[in-house]
Write a protein that holds these residues in place. Structure first.
Motif, PDB file in Angstrom:
ATOM      1  N   ILE A 298      27.565  47.617  15.648  1.00 57.59           N
ATOM      2  CA  ILE A 298      26.772  48.615  16.376  1.00 57.59           C
ATOM      3  C   ILE A 298      25.567  47.932  17.038  1.00 57.59           C
ATOM      4  CG2 ILE A 298      25.436  50.735  16.144  1.00 57.59           C
ATOM      5  CD1 ILE A 298      27.264  51.352  13.692  1.00 57.59           C
ATOM      6  N   PRO A 299      25.483  47.966  18.376  1.00 59.84           N
ATOM      7  CA  PRO A 299      24.467  47.181  19.094  1.00 59.84           C
ATOM      8  C   PRO A 299      23.084  47.817  19.152  1.00 59.84           C
ATOM      9  CG  PRO A 299      25.881  48.314  20.661  1.00 59.84           C
ATOM     10  CD  PRO A 299      26.426  48.628  19.308  1.00 59.84           C
ATOM     11  N   ASP A 300      23.003  49.166  19.089  1.00 62.38           N
ATOM     12  CA  ASP A 300      21.706  49.827  19.219  1.00 62.38           C
ATOM     13  C   ASP A 300      21.696  51.133  18.427  1.00 62.38           C
ATOM     14  OD1 ASP A 300      22.783  52.002  20.927  1.00 62.38           O
ATOM     15  OD2 ASP A 300      23.069  50.361  22.374  1.00 62.38           O
ATOM     16  N   LEU A 301      20.533  51.804  18.454  1.00 59.37           N
ATOM     17  CA  LEU A 301      20.358  53.032  17.689  1.00 59.37           C
ATOM     18  C   LEU A 301      20.386  54.274  18.573  1.00 59.37           C
ATOM     19  CD1 LEU A 301      17.449  51.784  15.377  1.00 59.37           C
ATOM     20  CD2 LEU A 301      19.892  51.850  14.853  1.00 59.37           C
ATOM     21  N   ASN A 302      20.858  54.145  19.790  1.00 60.97           N
ATOM     22  CA  ASN A 302      20.787  55.238  20.761  1.00 60.97           C
ATOM     23  C   ASN A 302      21.593  56.473  20.353  1.00 60.97           C
ATOM     24  OD1 ASN A 302      19.205  53.568  22.310  1.00 60.97           O
ATOM     25  ND2 ASN A 302      20.898  52.850  23.603  1.00 60.97           N
ATOM     26  N   ALA A 303      22.643  56.288  19.569  1.00 60.04           N
ATOM     27  CA  ALA A 303      23.520  57.415  19.224  1.00 60.04           C
ATOM     28  C   ALA A 303      23.061  58.177  17.987  1.00 60.04           C
ATOM     29  CB  ALA A 303      24.953  56.918  19.016  1.00 60.04           C
ATOM     30  N   LEU A 304      22.053  57.679  17.296  1.00 58.11           N
ATOM     31  CA  LEU A 304      21.622  58.320  16.056  1.00 58.11           C
ATOM     32  C   LEU A 304      21.238  59.785  16.269  1.00 58.11           C
ATOM     33  CD1 LEU A 304      19.470  55.657  14.160  1.00 58.11           C
ATOM     34  CD2 LEU A 304      21.802  56.399  13.675  1.00 58.11           C
ATOM     35  N   GLU A 305      20.340  60.027  17.202  1.00 52.22           N
ATOM     36  CA  GLU A 305      19.842  61.387  17.389  1.00 52.22           C
ATOM     37  C   GLU A 305      20.919  62.353  17.878  1.00 52.22           C
ATOM     38  OE1 GLU A 305      16.099  63.689  19.538  1.00 52.22           O
ATOM     39  OE2 GLU A 305      16.043  61.531  19.184  1.00 52.22           O
ATOM     40  N   GLY A 321      22.894  44.925   8.648  1.00 53.58           N
ATOM     41  CA  GLY A 321      23.987  44.013   8.942  1.00 53.58           C
ATOM     42  C   GLY A 321      24.651  44.250  10.279  1.00 53.58           C
ATOM     43  N   ASN A 322      24.105  45.177  11.089  1.00 50.07           N
ATOM     44  CA  ASN A 322      24.584  45.400  12.449  1.00 50.07           C
ATOM     45  C   ASN A 322      23.685  44.659  13.446  1.00 50.07           C
ATOM     46  OD1 ASN A 322      26.872  47.527  12.723  1.00 50.07           O
ATOM     47  ND2 ASN A 322      25.554  48.340  11.092  1.00 50.07           N
ATOM     48  N   PRO A 323      24.184  44.405  14.652  1.00 52.18           N
ATOM     49  CA  PRO A 323      23.322  43.773  15.658  1.00 52.18           C
ATOM     50  C   PRO A 323      22.053  44.567  15.942  1.00 52.18           C
ATOM     51  CG  PRO A 323      25.621  43.660  16.342  1.00 52.18           C
ATOM     52  CD  PRO A 323      25.580  44.505  15.104  1.00 52.18           C
ATOM     53  N   CYS A 324      22.104  45.897  15.769  1.00 51.13           N
ATOM     54  CA  CYS A 324      20.929  46.720  16.051  1.00 51.13           C
ATOM     55  C   CYS A 324      19.772  46.422  15.113  1.00 51.13           C
ATOM     56  CB  CYS A 324      21.294  48.201  15.985  1.00 51.13           C
ATOM     57  SG  CYS A 324      21.887  48.762  14.366  1.00 51.13           S
ATOM     58  N   GLN A 325      20.062  45.993  13.909  1.00 51.63           N
ATOM     59  CA  GLN A 325      18.987  45.668  12.975  1.00 51.63           C
ATOM     60  C   GLN A 325      18.190  44.473  13.475  1.00 51.63           C
ATOM     61  OE1 GLN A 325      20.130  44.219   9.059  1.00 51.63           O
ATOM     62  NE2 GLN A 325      18.246  45.018   8.138  1.00 51.63           N
ATOM     63  N   GLN A 326      18.895  43.479  13.985  1.00 49.08           N
ATOM     64  CA  GLN A 326      18.213  42.283  14.481  1.00 49.08           C
ATOM     65  C   GLN A 326      17.510  42.552  15.810  1.00 49.08           C
ATOM     66  OE1 GLN A 326      20.795  38.890  14.826  1.00 49.08           O
ATOM     67  NE2 GLN A 326      19.134  37.498  15.391  1.00 49.08           N
ATOM     68  N   GLU A 328      16.316  45.338  16.975  1.00 47.10           N
ATOM     69  CA  GLU A 328      15.152  46.230  16.830  1.00 47.10           C
ATOM     70  C   GLU A 328      14.014  45.565  16.068  1.00 47.10           C
ATOM     71  OE1 GLU A 328      14.664  48.906  18.308  1.00 47.10           O
ATOM     72  OE2 GLU A 328      16.659  49.508  18.979  1.00 47.10           O
ATOM     73  N   GLY A 329      14.316  44.548  15.310  1.00 44.30           N
ATOM     74  CA  GLY A 329      13.282  43.819  14.580  1.00 44.30           C
ATOM     75  C   GLY A 329      12.493  44.711  13.629  1.00 44.30           C
ATOM     76  N   THR A 330      11.166  44.622  13.697  1.00 46.36           N
ATOM     77  CA  THR A 330      10.307  45.384  12.782  1.00 46.36           C
ATOM     78  C   THR A 330      10.321  46.886  13.070  1.00 46.36           C
ATOM     79  OG1 THR A 330       8.410  44.937  14.221  1.00 46.36           O
ATOM     80  CG2 THR A 330       8.768  43.425  12.384  1.00 46.36           C
ATOM     81  N   SER A 331      10.850  47.284  14.215  1.00 49.45           N
ATOM     82  CA  SER A 331      10.908  48.714  14.569  1.00 49.45           C
ATOM     83  C   SER A 331      12.150  49.400  14.028  1.00 49.45           C
ATOM     84  CB  SER A 331      10.864  48.873  16.098  1.00 49.45           C
ATOM     85  OG  SER A 331       9.701  48.295  16.645  1.00 49.45           O
ATOM     86  N   TYR A 332      13.033  48.634  13.428  1.00 52.79           N
ATOM     87  CA  TYR A 332      14.348  49.140  12.988  1.00 52.79           C
ATOM     88  C   TYR A 332      14.228  50.381  12.106  1.00 52.79           C
ATOM     89  CZ  TYR A 332      18.485  49.093   9.876  1.00 52.79           C
ATOM     90  OH  TYR A 332      19.580  49.434   9.114  1.00 52.79           O
ATOM     91  N   ARG A 333      13.500  50.298  11.018  1.00 54.75           N
ATOM     92  CA  ARG A 333      13.401  51.419  10.085  1.00 54.75           C
ATOM     93  C   ARG A 333      12.646  52.602  10.701  1.00 54.75           C
ATOM     94  NH1 ARG A 333      14.544  51.169   4.889  1.00 54.75           N
ATOM     95  NH2 ARG A 333      12.853  52.613   4.374  1.00 54.75           N
TER      96      ARG A 333
END
Length: 354
Positions: A298-305, A321-326, A328-333
Motif C-alpha cells: 500500500i503506497p499511501d493513506l489516501n483511501a483510509l477516510e 510494513g507498507n510503503p506508506c509507513q516509510q 509518511e515518516g513521522t506523520s504516519y500515525r
C-alpha cells in the motif's frame, strides 16, 4: 490464529509435584532435564515403567492427566478400572504409538481425549465405542489421514489434527456434530470433503498447501475461517458464508481485497503479509472491528477516510510494513488518527486521542 490457538494448547510446562483433587487425578512427572544425572534418571524410570503411575488414585476419578511422563504403553496405566467414571483423559507429550481397543471400549463415559504429541500413526477402531466423546486432540502425531473412527463418534464437537502428515480431507461424511475442526500444519492441497459439516463454526487450515478458496458454500454456520500461510492468490467463493465473523488470510499471495460482498458480519479481516496494493471494497463491512493490512504494498493513506472512516465499530488497524509507513515518516500515525478518529489501536500501539 488457529495456529496460535494450537500453540497455546501445546504450552505445557514440566512440574515436579503431584496434584490430587478428588475425584480428579493429575500426575505430571519431572523430565530428565530436572535431574543432574540424566542417565541415572532414565535407568530409574525404565525400572519403574511397568508400574502403574495412577495406582494411588481412586477408581472414581473423573480426570486423569499424565503429561511428559514417557508413557509408551497404556497397559501399565490400568485405565479399565476408571471405566464408568473418567470423563477426561490427557496423555500429552508421551510416546504412545498404539491405542488398544480393549482399553478404550470400556471408557464409555469419556468426553475428552487428549493425545497431543505422541507417536500415533493409526487409530483403527480403538475409539469406535466412545459415544460420549466431544473433544479429540490428535495433534502432533504421525497420521497420514483423518481417522475413520470419526464416523462412529456422533457426539464429537471439536477435533484437532494439527501438525500431522494429512494430505487430503476425507472421512468426515458422518461428522455432522462437529463445530470446530483444526487441520493446520499438514500437507493438504485442496479444500474438499466438508459438505456434511453443516454445524461447523470454526475451520482452521493454516500452514498447508492450499492454492484456492473453494467448496465452502455448505458451511452456513461458519464464524471463523483461518487459512494463514498457504498459497492463496484470490479471495473468492465465500458467498455462502453469511455468518462469517473472522477471516485470516495472512502470509498468502492475495493481491486485492475483494469477494466479501456477502460477508457483512465480518468483524476481523487479516490479510497481512500479502501483495495488496490498495484499500478497497470495504464500504459494506459495517461490523468490522479489526483490519490487518501490515506488510503489503500500500503506497499511501489516501483511501483510509473514504473506505474506513464510516465503520464506527473499527478499533484496530495494522498498516506497518507498507510503503506508506516509510513515505509518511513521522506523520504516519497522526494521519491515520485524523482519518480514522474511531480507531483505538494503530499497529501494536494504542492510539492517542486527537
Amino acid at each position: 490464529m488457529s495456529d496460535s490457538g494450537a500453540e497455546a494448547r501445546s504450552s505445557t510446562e514440566d512440574q515436579d509435584f503431584v496434584v490430587v483433587k478428588h475425584p480428579t487425578a493429575r500426575v505430571v512427572l519431572p523430565s530428565a532435564e530436572d535431574h543432574d544425572d540424566g542417565s541415572e534418571y532414565l535407568s530409574a524410570y525404565e525400572d519403574e515403567n511397568e508400574e502403574d503411575p495412577l495406582e494411588d488414585f481412586p477408581d472414581d476419578a473423573e480426570e486423569l492427566e499424565l503429561i511428559h511422563a514417557r508413557v509408551s504403553s497404556l497397559a501399565p496405566l490400568r485405565l479399565q478400572r476408571f471405566a464408568g467414571h473418567v470423563r477426561r483423559l490427557c496423555l500429552r507429550q508421551n510416546a504412545v504409538s498404539f491405542l488398544d481397543p480393549e482399553v478404550f471400549c470400556q471408557l464409555q463415559e469419556l468426553q475428552e481425549l487428549d493425545l497431543y504429541d505422541n507417536k500415533i500413526k493409526a487409530v483403527g477402531d480403538a475409539l469406535d465405542q466412545l459415544s460420549s466423546l466431544t473433544t479429540l486432540d490428535l495433534s502432533f502425531n504421525l497420521l497420514r489421514s483423518i481417522p475413520g473412527t470419526l464416523a462412529h463418534l456422533r457426539s464429537l464437537r471439536t477435533a484437532y489434527f494439527v501438525q500431522n502428515r494429512i494430505s487430503k480431507i476425507t472421512g468426515l461424511e458422518m461428522s455432522v456434530s462437529l463445530t470446530s475442526l483444526e487441520l493446520g500444519g499438514n500437507k493438504i492441497r485442496r479444500i474438499e470433503g466438508l459438505d456434511a459439516l453443516v454445524n461447523l463454526e470454526e475451520l482452521w487450515l493454516g500452514k498447508n498447501k492450499l492454492s484456492k478458496l473453494e467448496n465452502l458454500d455448505k458451511l452456513k454456520k461458519l464464524r471463523i475461517l483461518s487459512l494463514q500461510s498457504n498459497r492463496i492468490t484470490k479471495i473468492e467463493n465465500l458467498e455462502g458464508l453469511e455468518n462469517l465473523e473472522e477471516l485470516y488470510l495472512s502470509h498468502n499471495g492475495v493481491e486485492r481485497i475483494e469477494g466479501l460482498e456477502h460477508n457483512k458480519k465480518l468483524k476481523t479481516l487479516d490479510v497481512g503479509t500479502n501483495f495488496i496494493f490498495a484499500i478497497e471494497n470495504t464500504l459494506h463491512l459495517t461490523s468490522l472491528e479489526e483490519i490487518w493490512l501490515n506488510n503489503n504494498k500500500i503506497p499511501d493513506l489516501n483511501a483510509l477516510e473514504p473506505q474506513l472512516k464510516h465503520l464506527t465499530s473499527l478499533e484496530t488497524i495494522y498498516l506497518e510494513g507498507n510503503p506508506c509507513q516509510q513515505s509518511e515518516g513521522t506523520s504516519y500515525r497522526r494521519k491515520i488518527m485524523l482519518s480514522l478518529p474511531q480507531v483505538k489501536q494503530i499497529d501494536a500501539t494504542f492510539a492517542k486521542p486527537t
